[in-house]
Write a protein that holds these residues in place. Structure first.
Motif, PDB file in Angstrom:
ATOM      1  N   ILE A  23       0.308  -1.674  -0.003  1.00 58.28           N
ATOM      2  CA  ILE A  23      -0.121   0.429   0.463  1.00 58.28           C
ATOM      3  C   ILE A  23       1.451   1.529  -0.202  1.00 58.28           C
ATOM      4  O   ILE A  23       0.546   2.059  -0.575  1.00 58.28           O
ATOM      5  CB  ILE A  23      -0.884  -0.055   0.827  1.00 58.28           C
ATOM      6  N   ASP A  24       2.398   1.084   0.580  1.00 60.19           N
ATOM      7  CA  ASP A  24       2.955   2.515   0.703  1.00 60.19           C
ATOM      8  C   ASP A  24       3.824   2.715  -0.775  1.00 60.19           C
ATOM      9  O   ASP A  24       3.368   4.277  -1.248  1.00 60.19           O
ATOM     10  CB  ASP A  24       3.856   2.171   1.822  1.00 60.19           C
ATOM     11  N   ASN A  25       3.482   1.787  -1.808  1.00 60.70           N
ATOM     12  CA  ASN A  25       4.472   1.656  -2.444  1.00 60.70           C
ATOM     13  C   ASN A  25       3.537   2.460  -3.724  1.00 60.70           C
ATOM     14  O   ASN A  25       3.738   3.038  -4.100  1.00 60.70           O
ATOM     15  CB  ASN A  25       4.940   0.941  -3.254  1.00 60.70           C
ATOM     16  N   LEU A  26       2.223   1.710  -3.757  1.00 63.39           N
ATOM     17  CA  LEU A  26       0.883   2.483  -4.368  1.00 63.39           C
ATOM     18  C   LEU A  26       0.744   3.769  -4.105  1.00 63.39           C
ATOM     19  O   LEU A  26       0.829   4.625  -4.846  1.00 63.39           O
ATOM     20  CB  LEU A  26      -0.217   1.545  -3.766  1.00 63.39           C
ATOM     21  N   VAL A  27       0.293   4.000  -2.662  1.00 64.02           N
ATOM     22  CA  VAL A  27       0.501   5.417  -2.556  1.00 64.02           C
ATOM     23  C   VAL A  27       1.101   6.916  -3.263  1.00 64.02           C
ATOM     24  O   VAL A  27       1.134   8.130  -3.019  1.00 64.02           O
ATOM     25  CB  VAL A  27       0.581   5.616  -0.961  1.00 64.02           C
ATOM     26  N   GLN A  28       3.362   6.329  -2.555  1.00 64.83           N
ATOM     27  CA  GLN A  28       3.667   6.614  -3.327  1.00 64.83           C
ATOM     28  C   GLN A  28       4.038   6.862  -5.111  1.00 64.83           C
ATOM     29  O   GLN A  28       4.155   8.273  -5.457  1.00 64.83           O
ATOM     30  CB  GLN A  28       5.208   6.334  -3.251  1.00 64.83           C
ATOM     31  N   ASN A  29       3.512   6.311  -5.365  1.00 64.91           N
ATOM     32  CA  ASN A  29       2.973   6.228  -6.912  1.00 64.91           C
ATOM     33  C   ASN A  29       2.133   6.700  -7.921  1.00 64.91           C
ATOM     34  O   ASN A  29       1.551   6.789  -8.865  1.00 64.91           O
ATOM     35  CB  ASN A  29       3.109   4.804  -6.809  1.00 64.91           C
ATOM     36  N   ILE A  30       1.503   7.334  -7.066  1.00 67.39           N
ATOM     37  CA  ILE A  30       0.464   8.604  -6.854  1.00 67.39           C
ATOM     38  C   ILE A  30       0.241   9.191  -7.334  1.00 67.39           C
ATOM     39  O   ILE A  30       0.744  10.037  -7.117  1.00 67.39           O
ATOM     40  CB  ILE A  30      -1.032   8.140  -6.124  1.00 67.39           C
ATOM     41  N   THR A  31      -0.009  10.018  -8.841  1.00 59.53           N
ATOM     42  CA  THR A  31       0.817  11.273  -9.301  1.00 59.53           C
ATOM     43  C   THR A  31      -0.022  12.525  -9.305  1.00 59.53           C
ATOM     44  O   THR A  31      -1.968  12.277  -8.878  1.00 59.53           O
ATOM     45  CB  THR A  31       0.421  11.310 -10.851  1.00 59.53           C
ATOM     46  N   PRO A  32      -0.507  13.267  -8.732  1.00 56.14           N
ATOM     47  CA  PRO A  32      -0.903  14.479  -8.523  1.00 56.14           C
ATOM     48  C   PRO A  32      -2.461  14.411  -9.468  1.00 56.14           C
ATOM     49  O   PRO A  32      -2.958  14.486  -9.115  1.00 56.14           O
ATOM     50  CB  PRO A  32      -0.035  15.856  -9.208  1.00 56.14           C
ATOM     51  N   GLU A  33      -2.118  14.248 -10.577  1.00 54.14           N
ATOM     52  CA  GLU A  33      -3.143  14.432 -11.247  1.00 54.14           C
ATOM     53  C   GLU A  33      -4.430  12.982 -11.319  1.00 54.14           C
ATOM     54  O   GLU A  33      -5.384  13.540 -11.722  1.00 54.14           O
ATOM     55  CB  GLU A  33      -2.989  13.969 -12.815  1.00 54.14           C
ATOM     56  N   LEU A  34      -4.055  12.006 -11.126  1.00 50.00           N
ATOM     57  CA  LEU A  34      -4.256  10.624 -10.626  1.00 50.00           C
ATOM     58  C   LEU A  34      -5.752  10.960  -9.402  1.00 50.00           C
ATOM     59  O   LEU A  34      -6.258  10.805  -8.734  1.00 50.00           O
ATOM     60  CB  LEU A  34      -3.701   9.746 -10.406  1.00 50.00           C
ATOM     61  N   PHE A  35      -4.506  11.859  -7.718  1.00 52.26           N
ATOM     62  CA  PHE A  35      -5.377  12.063  -7.538  1.00 52.26           C
ATOM     63  C   PHE A  35      -6.545  13.064  -6.832  1.00 52.26           C
ATOM     64  O   PHE A  35      -7.112  12.776  -6.774  1.00 52.26           O
ATOM     65  CB  PHE A  35      -4.263  12.891  -6.189  1.00 52.26           C
ATOM     66  N   GLU A  36      -5.459  14.514  -7.860  1.00 54.30           N
ATOM     67  CA  GLU A  36      -7.157  14.903  -8.190  1.00 54.30           C
ATOM     68  C   GLU A  36      -8.113  14.347  -9.057  1.00 54.30           C
ATOM     69  O   GLU A  36      -9.898  14.489  -9.043  1.00 54.30           O
ATOM     70  CB  GLU A  36      -7.368  16.192  -9.173  1.00 54.30           C
ATOM     71  N   ARG A  37      -8.613  13.090 -10.027  1.00 55.40           N
ATOM     72  CA  ARG A  37      -9.782  11.550 -10.058  1.00 55.40           C
ATOM     73  C   ARG A  37      -9.617  11.273  -8.819  1.00 55.40           C
ATOM     74  O   ARG A  37     -11.122  11.329  -9.112  1.00 55.40           O
ATOM     75  CB  ARG A  37      -8.532  11.399 -11.450  1.00 55.40           C
ATOM     76  N   LEU A  38      -9.113  10.696  -8.119  1.00 55.92           N
ATOM     77  CA  LEU A  38      -9.521  10.094  -7.242  1.00 55.92           C
ATOM     78  C   LEU A  38     -10.044  10.794  -6.365  1.00 55.92           C
ATOM     79  O   LEU A  38     -11.472  10.370  -5.537  1.00 55.92           O
ATOM     80  CB  LEU A  38      -8.494   9.539  -6.303  1.00 55.92           C
ATOM     81  N   GLN A  39     -10.054  12.108  -6.108  1.00 60.13           N
ATOM     82  CA  GLN A  39     -10.388  13.595  -4.776  1.00 60.13           C
ATOM     83  C   GLN A  39     -11.966  13.471  -5.666  1.00 60.13           C
ATOM     84  O   GLN A  39     -13.330  13.752  -5.138  1.00 60.13           O
ATOM     85  CB  GLN A  39     -10.420  14.376  -4.827  1.00 60.13           C
TER      86      GLN A  39
END
Length: 93
Positions: free
Chosen positions: A3-19
């Motif tokens: 899970i830590d690797n997964l979270v560290q590999n989230i790009t800012p663009e992907l984070f915005e989509r997830l949000q």
């Protein structure tokens, strides 16, 4: 991948989509998230905020998993330092 690797590999663009998905219950293309997808999306957003993002939001999740609430004074200080371009006194004008 843990899970830590997964979270560290989230790009800012992907984070915005997830949000967006977490807050609206659907993706930008209009596809509705299932209950399971929404729960997982909210968890990813919270993990990203806790471990990666340096957020100036009033409410965030800390690295220990607890909610952090910033005071009005803390928020004002952060916004002043981020948004200030120049400061002039009356005699400079």
């Amino acid at each position: 991948m843990n899970i830590d690797n997964l979270v560290q590999n989230i790009t800012p663009e992907l984070f915005e989509r997830l949000q967006y998905g977490a807050s609206t219950g659907k993706w930008q293309d209009g596809t509705v998230l299932s209950d399971e997808q929404k729960q997982q999306t909210v968890q990813l957003v919270m993990l990203y905020q806790a471990k990666v993002a340096q957020s100036n939001e009033q409410f965030t999740i800390g690295a220990n998993g607890e909610m952090i609430q910033k005071t009005k004074a803390q928020l004002q200080k952060e916004f002043k330092s981020d948004n200030e371009i120049a400061r002039f006194s009356e005699h400079d004008l």
